[in-house]
Write an enzyme that holds these catalytic residues in place. Structure first.
Site, PDB file in Angstrom:
ATOM      1  N   THR A  32       0.835  -1.210   0.000  1.00 10.61           N
ATOM      2  CA  THR A  32       0.000   0.000   0.000  1.00 10.61           C
ATOM      3  C   THR A  32       0.868   1.258   0.000  1.00 10.61           C
ATOM      4  O   THR A  32       0.530   2.257  -0.628  1.00 10.61           O
ATOM      5  CB  THR A  32      -0.951   0.002   1.217  1.00 10.61           C
ATOM      6  N   GLU A  52       2.729   0.315   8.975  1.00 12.52           N
ATOM      7  CA  GLU A  52       2.947  -0.913   9.746  1.00 12.52           C
ATOM      8  C   GLU A  52       4.062  -0.616  10.735  1.00 12.52           C
ATOM      9  O   GLU A  52       5.230  -0.844  10.435  1.00 12.52           O
ATOM     10  CB  GLU A  52       3.403  -2.067   8.830  1.00 12.52           C
ATOM     11  N   CYS A  91     -19.120   6.261  16.687  1.00 15.44           N
ATOM     12  CA  CYS A  91     -19.848   6.412  15.415  1.00 15.44           C
ATOM     13  C   CYS A  91     -20.724   5.183  15.167  1.00 15.44           C
ATOM     14  O   CYS A  91     -20.577   4.150  15.816  1.00 15.44           O
ATOM     15  CB  CYS A  91     -18.870   6.632  14.263  1.00 15.44           C
ATOM     16  N   CYS A  93     -14.504   2.366  11.216  1.00 12.62           N
ATOM     17  CA  CYS A  93     -14.765   3.619  11.932  1.00 12.62           C
ATOM     18  C   CYS A  93     -14.616   4.796  10.965  1.00 12.62           C
ATOM     19  O   CYS A  93     -13.641   4.881  10.225  1.00 12.62           O
ATOM     20  CB  CYS A  93     -13.784   3.767  13.095  1.00 12.62           C
TER      21      CYS A  93
END
Length: 374
Positions: free
Chosen positions: A47, A68, A100, A111
């Site tokens: 990513t 990470e 939430c 979230c």
């Protein structure tokens, strides 16, 4: 309370498609409901490379990448009650505010409390805590672990066992948790089932581990790179195959191998063609296919609706479905009690200044995970 600005080293991505530069940055003290962390170890994930490549529509530059990581709380802003200076923590790219409607729903871990600002590379108040050479530097995924010090929202941090080795458990901040959770939470793999895992990188190996722990009797690994097969078998794969070794599409091969298809399949690459193959390799009536890999922006998935009409299910997962603040400490405990593997994912350990080498090892397929010690 928080002290002043800290000057430290960070790997800055000044622009897309270029190497990272080790720079001296200023890290501002945490504001209300923020935590400043001394990062001890961080790993490199696909990513990070995806955003660095320029393909990520949410990518902002200049930026400090990394998601990470593990470290020690250095200071906290006002109103922070969950952690204190000296606590051992893992920063979380999916937070858990507990308030939430997503946090209150047991069906999801997504979230949304700080989603908008996090996606823009900013802290919840809309500003950055990083500057370098007089320029504002963006945050990444709410974590920015490629820095000796980082600032995160207090809902984006999990307090973990102080005895845990940070150069190992940093991996629980993304890849291992994602793959393992995809098997045990999202797919809910059952004992005796047959599974297929497409892509034998770090996430794929974690999926294999999850399938094995869940009691799957047959786990088929699929990858073009045969150098990855031995490791996959160590993690629990019962056999490994390469699509290049067959004249017909891989889904047809799997359907033949498994008397009608697998019970569960997992796509851990981010390739929309492979996502289709993974779904179509599933058994009629009950097969479940989970998308774990992140495809490039704008890409779309396709299959014939009949595949779904005849009882297959297509699912997706983010961070393996774990509610982060609650579950990351438990995953660390599971590792400490040897229920899950972590050490085996680390193939290389390098000093922080060799960060570009870590990206190179990943791109050439030579590493599963490279951990950088800060």
């Amino acid at each position: 309370m928080a002290s002043g600005v800290i000057k430290c080293k960070a790997a800055v991505a000044w622009e897309a498609g270029k190497p990272l530069f080790l720079e001296e940055v200023e890290v501002a003290p945490p504001k209300a409901h923020e935590v400043r962390i001394k990062i001890v170890a961080t790993a490199v994930c696909h990513t990070d490379a995806y955003t660095l490549s320029g393909a990520d529509p949410e990518g902002c530059f200049p930026v400090i990448l990394g998601h990470e990581g593990a470290g020690i709380v250095e200071s906290v802003g006002e109103g922070v009650t969950k952690v204190k200076p000296g606590d051992t923590v893992i920063p979380l790219y999916i937070p858990q505010c507990g308030e939430c409607k997503f946090c209150k729903n047991p069906k999801t871990n997504l979230c949304q409390k700080i989603r908008i600002t996090q996606g823009k590379g900013l802290m919840p108040d809309g500003t950055s805590r990083f500057t370098c050479k007089g320029k504002q530097i963006y945050h990444f995924m709410g974590t920015s672990t490629f820095s000796e010090y980082t600032v995160v929202a207090d809902i984006s941090v999990a307090k973990i066992d102080a005895a845990a080795p940070l150069d190992k458990v940093c991996l629980l901040g993304c890849g291992i948790s994602t793959g393992y959770g995809a098997a045990v939470n999202t797919a809910k793999v059952e004992p005796g089932s047959t599974c297929a895992v497409f892509g034998l990188g770090g996430v794929g190996l974690a999926v294999i581990m999850g399938c094995k722990i869940a009691g799957a009797s047959r786990i088929i690994g699929i990858d073009l790179n045969k150098d990855k097969y031995a490791k996959a078998k160590e993690f629990g794969a019962t056999e490994c195959i390469s699509p290049q070794d067959f004249k017909k599409p891989i889904q047809e091969v799997l359907v033949e191998m498994t008397d009608g298809g697998v019970d569960y399949s997992f796509e851990c690459i981010g390739n929309v063609g492979v996502m289709r193959a993974a779904l179509e390799a599933c058994h009629k009536g009950w097969g479940v296919s989970v998308i774990v890999g992140v495809a490039a922006a704008g890409q779309e998935i396709a299959t014939r609706p009949f595949q779904l009409v005849t009882g297959r299910t297509w699912k997706g997962t983010a961070f393996g479905g774990w509610k982060s603040v609650d579950n990351v400490p438990k995953l660390v405990t599971d590792y400490m009690s040897k229920k899950i593997k972590v050490d085996e994912f680390v193939t290389h350990t390098l000093p922080f200044d060799k960060i570009n080498e870590a990206f190179e090892l990943m791109h050439t397929g030579k590493s599963i995970r490279t951990v950088l010690k800060l």
